[in-house]
Design a protein around this motif. Sequence first.
Motif, PDB file in Angstrom:
ATOM      1  N   ARG A 139     -22.914  18.339  -3.312  1.00 39.67           N
ATOM      2  CA  ARG A 139     -22.304  17.818  -2.077  1.00 39.67           C
ATOM      3  C   ARG A 139     -23.358  17.580  -0.987  1.00 39.67           C
ATOM      4  O   ARG A 139     -23.254  16.619  -0.211  1.00 39.67           O
ATOM      5  CB  ARG A 139     -21.244  18.817  -1.560  1.00 39.67           C
ATOM      6  CG  ARG A 139     -20.611  18.423  -0.227  1.00 39.67           C
ATOM      7  CD  ARG A 139     -19.818  17.146  -0.337  1.00 39.67           C
ATOM      8  NE  ARG A 139     -19.312  16.698   0.961  1.00 39.67           N
ATOM      9  CZ  ARG A 139     -19.962  15.868   1.755  1.00 39.67           C
ATOM     10  NH1 ARG A 139     -21.155  15.389   1.405  1.00 39.67           N
ATOM     11  NH2 ARG A 139     -19.430  15.490   2.902  1.00 39.67           N
ATOM     12  N   VAL A 140     -24.364  18.429  -0.916  1.00 39.26           N
ATOM     13  CA  VAL A 140     -25.362  18.297   0.147  1.00 39.26           C
ATOM     14  C   VAL A 140     -26.414  17.235  -0.190  1.00 39.26           C
ATOM     15  O   VAL A 140     -27.219  16.869   0.663  1.00 39.26           O
ATOM     16  CB  VAL A 140     -26.022  19.655   0.435  1.00 39.26           C
ATOM     17  CG1 VAL A 140     -27.117  19.975  -0.571  1.00 39.26           C
ATOM     18  CG2 VAL A 140     -26.576  19.719   1.850  1.00 39.26           C
ATOM     19  N   GLY A 141     -26.399  16.741  -1.432  1.00 35.54           N
ATOM     20  CA  GLY A 141     -27.328  15.684  -1.818  1.00 35.54           C
ATOM     21  C   GLY A 141     -28.595  16.145  -2.497  1.00 35.54           C
ATOM     22  O   GLY A 141     -29.535  15.368  -2.685  1.00 35.54           O
ATOM     23  N   PHE A 142     -28.626  17.406  -2.900  1.00 30.28           N
ATOM     24  CA  PHE A 142     -29.800  17.986  -3.560  1.00 30.28           C
ATOM     25  C   PHE A 142     -30.184  17.194  -4.809  1.00 30.28           C
ATOM     26  O   PHE A 142     -31.353  16.845  -5.007  1.00 30.28           O
ATOM     27  CB  PHE A 142     -29.490  19.442  -3.918  1.00 30.28           C
ATOM     28  CG  PHE A 142     -30.548  20.166  -4.691  1.00 30.28           C
ATOM     29  CD1 PHE A 142     -31.601  20.796  -4.043  1.00 30.28           C
ATOM     30  CD2 PHE A 142     -30.488  20.252  -6.073  1.00 30.28           C
ATOM     31  CE1 PHE A 142     -32.572  21.490  -4.751  1.00 30.28           C
ATOM     32  CE2 PHE A 142     -31.446  20.943  -6.794  1.00 30.28           C
ATOM     33  CZ  PHE A 142     -32.495  21.564  -6.124  1.00 30.28           C
ATOM     34  N   TYR A 143     -29.200  16.894  -5.638  1.00 35.02           N
ATOM     35  CA  TYR A 143     -29.493  16.229  -6.910  1.00 35.02           C
ATOM     36  C   TYR A 143     -29.899  14.768  -6.737  1.00 35.02           C
ATOM     37  O   TYR A 143     -30.564  14.202  -7.608  1.00 35.02           O
ATOM     38  CB  TYR A 143     -28.287  16.325  -7.840  1.00 35.02           C
ATOM     39  CG  TYR A 143     -28.006  17.732  -8.293  1.00 35.02           C
ATOM     40  CD1 TYR A 143     -28.930  18.431  -9.059  1.00 35.02           C
ATOM     41  CD2 TYR A 143     -26.816  18.377  -7.950  1.00 35.02           C
ATOM     42  CE1 TYR A 143     -28.686  19.730  -9.469  1.00 35.02           C
ATOM     43  CE2 TYR A 143     -26.565  19.682  -8.349  1.00 35.02           C
ATOM     44  CZ  TYR A 143     -27.492  20.348  -9.117  1.00 35.02           C
ATOM     45  OH  TYR A 143     -27.262  21.638  -9.515  1.00 35.02           O
ATOM     46  N   THR A 161     -21.345  13.707  -5.380  1.00 35.82           N
ATOM     47  CA  THR A 161     -20.315  13.852  -4.352  1.00 35.82           C
ATOM     48  C   THR A 161     -20.905  13.606  -2.963  1.00 35.82           C
ATOM     49  O   THR A 161     -20.173  13.260  -2.034  1.00 35.82           O
ATOM     50  CB  THR A 161     -19.673  15.254  -4.417  1.00 35.82           C
ATOM     51  OG1 THR A 161     -20.711  16.246  -4.412  1.00 35.82           O
ATOM     52  CG2 THR A 161     -18.848  15.413  -5.669  1.00 35.82           C
ATOM     53  N   ALA A 162     -22.216  13.760  -2.820  1.00 35.50           N
ATOM     54  CA  ALA A 162     -22.863  13.454  -1.541  1.00 35.50           C
ATOM     55  C   ALA A 162     -22.703  11.973  -1.217  1.00 35.50           C
ATOM     56  O   ALA A 162     -22.427  11.593  -0.073  1.00 35.50           O
ATOM     57  CB  ALA A 162     -24.336  13.828  -1.583  1.00 35.50           C
ATOM     58  N   LYS A 163     -22.877  11.125  -2.211  1.00 31.42           N
ATOM     59  CA  LYS A 163     -22.719   9.688  -1.995  1.00 31.42           C
ATOM     60  C   LYS A 163     -21.260   9.306  -1.809  1.00 31.42           C
ATOM     61  O   LYS A 163     -20.924   8.452  -0.989  1.00 31.42           O
ATOM     62  CB  LYS A 163     -23.323   8.919  -3.167  1.00 31.42           C
ATOM     63  CG  LYS A 163     -24.844   9.024  -3.252  1.00 31.42           C
ATOM     64  CD  LYS A 163     -25.391   8.240  -4.427  1.00 31.42           C
ATOM     65  CE  LYS A 163     -26.918   8.328  -4.480  1.00 31.42           C
ATOM     66  NZ  LYS A 163     -27.477   7.619  -5.659  1.00 31.42           N
ATOM     67  N   SER A 170     -18.757  16.384   9.943  1.00 34.91           N
ATOM     68  CA  SER A 170     -19.660  16.425  11.103  1.00 34.91           C
ATOM     69  C   SER A 170     -20.615  17.607  11.051  1.00 34.91           C
ATOM     70  O   SER A 170     -21.623  17.628  11.757  1.00 34.91           O
ATOM     71  CB  SER A 170     -18.849  16.489  12.397  1.00 34.91           C
ATOM     72  OG  SER A 170     -18.159  17.730  12.505  1.00 34.91           O
ATOM     73  N   GLY A 171     -20.300  18.588  10.225  1.00 31.98           N
ATOM     74  CA  GLY A 171     -21.163  19.756  10.117  1.00 31.98           C
ATOM     75  C   GLY A 171     -22.179  19.650   9.007  1.00 31.98           C
ATOM     76  O   GLY A 171     -22.842  20.635   8.669  1.00 31.98           O
ATOM     77  N   LEU A 172     -22.309  18.459   8.431  1.00 29.85           N
ATOM     78  CA  LEU A 172     -23.240  18.273   7.325  1.00 29.85           C
ATOM     79  C   LEU A 172     -23.876  16.892   7.407  1.00 29.85           C
ATOM     80  O   LEU A 172     -23.187  15.889   7.554  1.00 29.85           O
ATOM     81  CB  LEU A 172     -22.511  18.411   5.978  1.00 29.85           C
ATOM     82  CG  LEU A 172     -23.309  18.053   4.723  1.00 29.85           C
ATOM     83  CD1 LEU A 172     -24.428  19.044   4.480  1.00 29.85           C
ATOM     84  CD2 LEU A 172     -22.380  17.985   3.500  1.00 29.85           C
ATOM     85  N   VAL A 173     -25.190  16.866   7.342  1.00 30.68           N
ATOM     86  CA  VAL A 173     -25.918  15.617   7.120  1.00 30.68           C
ATOM     87  C   VAL A 173     -26.584  15.768   5.771  1.00 30.68           C
ATOM     88  O   VAL A 173     -27.478  16.607   5.594  1.00 30.68           O
ATOM     89  CB  VAL A 173     -26.958  15.335   8.224  1.00 30.68           C
ATOM     90  CG1 VAL A 173     -27.780  14.098   7.872  1.00 30.68           C
ATOM     91  CG2 VAL A 173     -26.276  15.142   9.572  1.00 30.68           C
ATOM     92  N   GLU A 174     -26.106  14.995   4.804  1.00 35.31           N
ATOM     93  CA  GLU A 174     -26.603  15.108   3.446  1.00 35.31           C
ATOM     94  C   GLU A 174     -28.105  14.824   3.380  1.00 35.31           C
ATOM     95  O   GLU A 174     -28.650  14.109   4.217  1.00 35.31           O
ATOM     96  CB  GLU A 174     -25.857  14.130   2.528  1.00 35.31           C
ATOM     97  CG  GLU A 174     -24.373  14.389   2.392  1.00 35.31           C
ATOM     98  CD  GLU A 174     -23.538  13.728   3.497  1.00 35.31           C
ATOM     99  OE1 GLU A 174     -24.143  13.185   4.450  1.00 35.31           O
ATOM    100  OE2 GLU A 174     -22.304  13.760   3.398  1.00 35.31           O
ATOM    101  N   VAL A 175     -28.760  15.410   2.373  1.00 31.93           N
ATOM    102  CA  VAL A 175     -30.194  15.214   2.183  1.00 31.93           C
ATOM    103  C   VAL A 175     -30.499  13.719   2.213  1.00 31.93           C
ATOM    104  O   VAL A 175     -29.946  12.942   1.434  1.00 31.93           O
ATOM    105  CB  VAL A 175     -30.664  15.817   0.844  1.00 31.93           C
ATOM    106  CG1 VAL A 175     -32.121  15.442   0.564  1.00 31.93           C
ATOM    107  CG2 VAL A 175     -30.504  17.330   0.865  1.00 31.93           C
ATOM    108  N   ALA A 176     -31.364  13.326   3.137  1.00 28.92           N
ATOM    109  CA  ALA A 176     -31.704  11.914   3.311  1.00 28.92           C
ATOM    110  C   ALA A 176     -33.185  11.699   3.032  1.00 28.92           C
ATOM    111  O   ALA A 176     -34.038  12.353   3.627  1.00 28.92           O
ATOM    112  CB  ALA A 176     -31.358  11.448   4.724  1.00 28.92           C
ATOM    113  N   LYS A 177     -33.468  10.801   2.138  1.00 30.16           N
ATOM    114  CA  LYS A 177     -34.845  10.481   1.774  1.00 30.16           C
ATOM    115  C   LYS A 177     -35.550   9.757   2.917  1.00 30.16           C
ATOM    116  O   LYS A 177     -34.974   8.888   3.570  1.00 30.16           O
ATOM    117  CB  LYS A 177     -34.843   9.605   0.520  1.00 30.16           C
ATOM    118  CG  LYS A 177     -36.208   9.077   0.112  1.00 30.16           C
ATOM    119  CD  LYS A 177     -36.071   8.169  -1.100  1.00 30.16           C
ATOM    120  CE  LYS A 177     -37.392   7.522  -1.473  1.00 30.16           C
ATOM    121  NZ  LYS A 177     -37.254   6.621  -2.643  1.00 30.16           N
ATOM    122  N   ILE A 178     -36.803  10.125   3.159  1.00 27.37           N
ATOM    123  CA  ILE A 178     -37.613   9.457   4.177  1.00 27.37           C
ATOM    124  C   ILE A 178     -38.597   8.525   3.481  1.00 27.37           C
ATOM    125  O   ILE A 178     -39.460   8.955   2.718  1.00 27.37           O
ATOM    126  CB  ILE A 178     -38.360  10.482   5.048  1.00 27.37           C
ATOM    127  CG1 ILE A 178     -37.354  11.323   5.839  1.00 27.37           C
ATOM    128  CG2 ILE A 178     -39.322   9.774   5.994  1.00 27.37           C
ATOM    129  CD1 ILE A 178     -37.985  12.366   6.714  1.00 27.37           C
TER     130      ILE A 178
END
Length: 358
Positions: A139-143, A161-163, A170-178
């Motif tokens: 959910r947080v985008g780890f994978y 599920t992150a996508k 509002s309490g979560l910003v999924e892992v975002a690639k820079i």
Amino acid sequence: MKEKIRKILEARQPIKAREIARVLGVTNRDVNRILHDCKEDFLQDDASYWRLRAPVELRVQFPPAQWLSTRQFESALSQVESPLDSACSKVIFEFAPSTSVLLEAIARLLALCNQLIYTGKSVIIDFSGCKETSKYLNRVGFYDLLDKKVEVLPSRPKRSTAKELHGGNSGLVEVAKIDLQHRDKEIPRRLQESLAQHVAFPEARLHTILAELFSNIHEHSSSPIPGFVALQLYRKGSTPHISTVFSDSGTGIAGSLLPTLDAATLAKLDASGKDRAIALVELVFTDGQLSRLDDDGRGLGLFRTGECTQRFKGSITVRQDTFEVTIRYTGDERRITSRKGLRRMNGTHICVKFNLTQ
């Protein structure tokens, strides 16, 4: 006698069998018999020197914990060889049953796994006993950012599920690639909008601070391994707070700034009595004057991050190379602590926590 031979090799290798026999006070035949019978443990080179055979795999076992913290994460790493520096070709990260993991520790695991894959090692993460944690990581985008070569047990999720739920909490910003080549202005905006819903602070200041931390990765990274950011709100517990993580696997703050400093600044760092890199990281976040050494004012931006964190009685943790610096704010006071001798991790990994109870 096998264990006695092992201890000799641990202290002094490579070494010939006759030298081992001399130390033990036994015959060459006795030593050679054991060495040749235990080829799974001992290795002989072309010059007849013996050494310990490097283990094939390195296993990192995380302790049972309701919430695995970075301290527990680092403690588990310290119980074994440095995964990045070990001769082992395979690294296994094993989680105890029913263990949940805090975002800051998740970020370090993600960065380390990707760094290990980049060096050519194989990596396994074993979540067999804590499937709910694996679901949360999905959910947080780890994978989404975990290198595809990393094997996940019992299995890697087939869908993200992150996508699917992106931006729905509002309490979560999924892992975002820079992307170092193209700055994504959407990422700082999402972080700002999430923070603004939970903290009372001028949005313009929030944007400046978050954009600075985001830009820090562009400024100090040069790695082909993607950097990333994420945010998580923790409502429960004794200290409700928001954690924001900014991670890169490149040169890092100290690695990029130290070679550029003038003699006066280096003398100031040395006068602190601390390791230069540690003293520099402390200075970047606590002394805005360092910005005068940077044409683009990066130092001042990181200093303002400290000011904002102080407003919320929060903390800033910076993990680099083999050390960690933590700055904790309580009212007008700040307490700085550091840890040395950690297992190597490339880059800079920052966690800023904003306490929600004033």
